[in-house]
Enzyme design. Sequence first.
Site, PDB file in Angstrom:
ATOM      1  N   PRO A 228       0.817  -1.221   0.000  1.00  0.00           N
ATOM      2  CA  PRO A 228       0.000   0.000   0.000  1.00  0.00           C
ATOM      3  C   PRO A 228       0.848   1.266   0.000  1.00  0.00           C
ATOM      4  O   PRO A 228       0.353   2.339  -0.344  1.00  0.00           O
ATOM      5  CB  PRO A 228      -0.833  -0.105   1.287  1.00  0.00           C
ATOM      6  CG  PRO A 228      -0.378  -1.305   2.016  1.00  0.00           C
ATOM      7  CD  PRO A 228       0.596  -2.053   1.180  1.00  0.00           C
TER       8      PRO A 228
ATOM      9  N   GLU B 158       0.165  -6.463   9.075  1.00  0.00           N
ATOM     10  CA  GLU B 158       0.343  -5.006   9.045  1.00  0.00           C
ATOM     11  C   GLU B 158       1.533  -4.581   8.207  1.00  0.00           C
ATOM     12  O   GLU B 158       1.604  -3.444   7.740  1.00  0.00           O
ATOM     13  CB  GLU B 158       0.496  -4.454  10.471  1.00  0.00           C
ATOM     14  CG  GLU B 158      -0.809  -4.406  11.240  1.00  0.00           C
ATOM     15  CD  GLU B 158      -1.895  -3.608  10.523  1.00  0.00           C
ATOM     16  OE1 GLU B 158      -2.923  -4.215  10.166  1.00  0.00           O
ATOM     17  OE2 GLU B 158      -1.704  -2.406  10.313  1.00  0.00           O
TER      18      GLU B 158
ATOM     19  N   ARG C 226      -1.556  -9.781 -20.519  1.00  0.00           N
ATOM     20  CA  ARG C 226      -2.283  -9.290 -21.703  1.00  0.00           C
ATOM     21  C   ARG C 226      -1.368  -8.687 -22.750  1.00  0.00           C
ATOM     22  O   ARG C 226      -1.716  -8.615 -23.927  1.00  0.00           O
ATOM     23  CB  ARG C 226      -3.287  -8.194 -21.298  1.00  0.00           C
ATOM     24  CG  ARG C 226      -4.406  -8.615 -20.411  1.00  0.00           C
ATOM     25  CD  ARG C 226      -5.186  -7.391 -19.966  1.00  0.00           C
ATOM     26  NE  ARG C 226      -5.657  -6.619 -21.115  1.00  0.00           N
ATOM     27  CZ  ARG C 226      -6.682  -6.967 -21.860  1.00  0.00           C
ATOM     28  NH1 ARG C 226      -7.367  -8.037 -21.579  1.00  0.00           N
ATOM     29  NH2 ARG C 226      -7.026  -6.228 -22.900  1.00  0.00           N
TER      30      ARG C 226
ATOM     31  N   ASP D  29      -7.121  -0.509 -26.122  1.00  0.00           N
ATOM     32  CA  ASP D  29      -7.681  -0.407 -24.779  1.00  0.00           C
ATOM     33  C   ASP D  29      -7.712   1.026 -24.262  1.00  0.00           C
ATOM     34  O   ASP D  29      -6.954   1.880 -24.678  1.00  0.00           O
ATOM     35  CB  ASP D  29      -6.867  -1.254 -23.792  1.00  0.00           C
ATOM     36  CG  ASP D  29      -7.272  -2.717 -23.823  1.00  0.00           C
ATOM     37  OD1 ASP D  29      -8.272  -3.034 -24.493  1.00  0.00           O
ATOM     38  OD2 ASP D  29      -6.587  -3.525 -23.195  1.00  0.00           O
TER      39      ASP D  29
HETATM   40  C1  9D3 Z   1      -2.777   0.693   9.130  1.00  0.00           C
HETATM   41  C2  9D3 Z   1      -1.761   0.665   8.057  1.00  0.00           C
HETATM   42  N1  9D3 Z   1      -2.179  -0.176   6.913  1.00  0.00           N
HETATM   43  C3  9D3 Z   1      -1.709   0.501   5.669  1.00  0.00           C
HETATM   44  C4  9D3 Z   1      -2.789   1.233   4.993  1.00  0.00           C
HETATM   45  C5  9D3 Z   1      -1.576  -1.475   7.032  1.00  0.00           C
HETATM   46  C6  9D3 Z   1      -1.856  -2.399   5.910  1.00  0.00           C
HETATM   47  C7  9D3 Z   1      -3.131  -2.542   5.362  1.00  0.00           C
HETATM   48  C8  9D3 Z   1      -3.370  -3.445   4.354  1.00  0.00           C
HETATM   49  C9  9D3 Z   1      -0.831  -3.157   5.398  1.00  0.00           C
HETATM   50  C10 9D3 Z   1      -1.061  -4.068   4.394  1.00  0.00           C
HETATM   51  C11 9D3 Z   1      -2.333  -4.213   3.884  1.00  0.00           C
HETATM   52  C12 9D3 Z   1      -2.589  -5.192   2.798  1.00  0.00           C
HETATM   53  N2  9D3 Z   1      -2.536  -4.546   1.461  1.00  0.00           N
HETATM   54  C13 9D3 Z   1      -1.624  -4.876   0.571  1.00  0.00           C
HETATM   55  O1  9D3 Z   1      -0.809  -5.742   0.800  1.00  0.00           O
HETATM   56  C14 9D3 Z   1      -1.583  -4.148  -0.691  1.00  0.00           C
HETATM   57  C15 9D3 Z   1      -2.419  -3.101  -1.204  1.00  0.00           C
HETATM   58  C16 9D3 Z   1      -3.573  -2.430  -0.678  1.00  0.00           C
HETATM   59  O2  9D3 Z   1      -4.080  -2.681   0.425  1.00  0.00           O
HETATM   60  N3  9D3 Z   1      -4.136  -1.442  -1.451  1.00  0.00           N
HETATM   61  C17 9D3 Z   1      -3.670  -1.113  -2.682  1.00  0.00           C
HETATM   62  N4  9D3 Z   1      -2.605  -1.705  -3.209  1.00  0.00           N
HETATM   63  C18 9D3 Z   1      -1.993  -2.687  -2.464  1.00  0.00           C
HETATM   64  S1  9D3 Z   1      -0.642  -3.528  -2.956  1.00  0.00           S
HETATM   65  C19 9D3 Z   1      -0.584  -4.440  -1.583  1.00  0.00           C
END
Ligand code: 9D3
Length: 264
Positions: free
Chosen positions: A98, A125, A163, A178
């Site tokens: 994220p 986390e 793709r 696309d």
């Molecule tokens: C409270 C902090 N969180 C970050 C926003 C912790 C957290 C939340 C969700 C850590 C990892 C995750 C799991 N998400 C992913 O691994 C992830 C992800 C996503 O949640 N949104 C958009 N792209 C991605 S790429 C990997």
Amino acid sequence: MIFDVISLFPEMFEAITQHGITGRALQNNIYYLQLWNPRDFTTDNHKTVDDRPYGGGPGMVMLAEPLEKAIIASKARQKEILKDSLDFVDTKVIHLSPTGKPLTHEIVMELSKQKNLILLATRYEGVDQRLLNSLVDEEYSIGDYVLSGGELPAMALMDAVIRQLPGALGDKDSAVEDSFVDGLLDCPHYTRPEIFTNTTGQELKVPAILMSGNHAKIKQWRLQQSLLLTRAKRPDLLAVRSLTKEEARLLADFDLEGSGFPKN
Ligand code: 9D3
């Protein structure tokens, strides 16, 4: 292309290996997928893959050691397969995160030039930062919303890359026309019947221009629709793209006619 994916939930990847374009591409050897479960690289009786964060706080953090072992195993396997190709370079390791850079069409096109990739899909986390610092080359996010793990983002990246691989799409599909490829959203589509009577009795017609047989006019109308949609829904895309004279005229024509299509 060779994908090695590291995930605690390898079965999830059946979503792409068993279905649709990505399922057919796998059968046709357009790409290969090897899955690695970090749990298989643990040494304790409980097969522990996570622990509490130093410094305190909620949630669990993925251990560096099982992930390192899984990455090293996947690098070794890719090297074994590709060692005879003269241009072999050590694989890029991509962590879906994220906090990564937003994944875009441009990045997908760059990734699709690679011979091999290692994708790291994580849970909890977070991941011990020392593992990320030492073994991860790039981090990508698929958007500003919270998911439960990196598996769906890894599959989204794979789907987008696959793709683009030669032979992945049938003659009917095309990767060049696309949405985003031209920096504009795709135009609306219609198919039979010419008049669709919905369950509330409304008679919904296909735009007359599409029934006219005038292919030059149809092409113009589709481009105009793309421009209008992009201006209304994704003005950020128009802001970084210049308009040709024809495109500017198609927007201006429409605005003069003023048929109530929203400008934003
Ligand atoms: C409270 C902090 N969180 C970050 C926003 C912790 C957290 C939340 C969700 C850590 C990892 C995750 C799991 N998400 C992913 O691994 C992830 C992800 C996503 O949640 N949104 C958009 N792209 C991605 S790429 C990997």
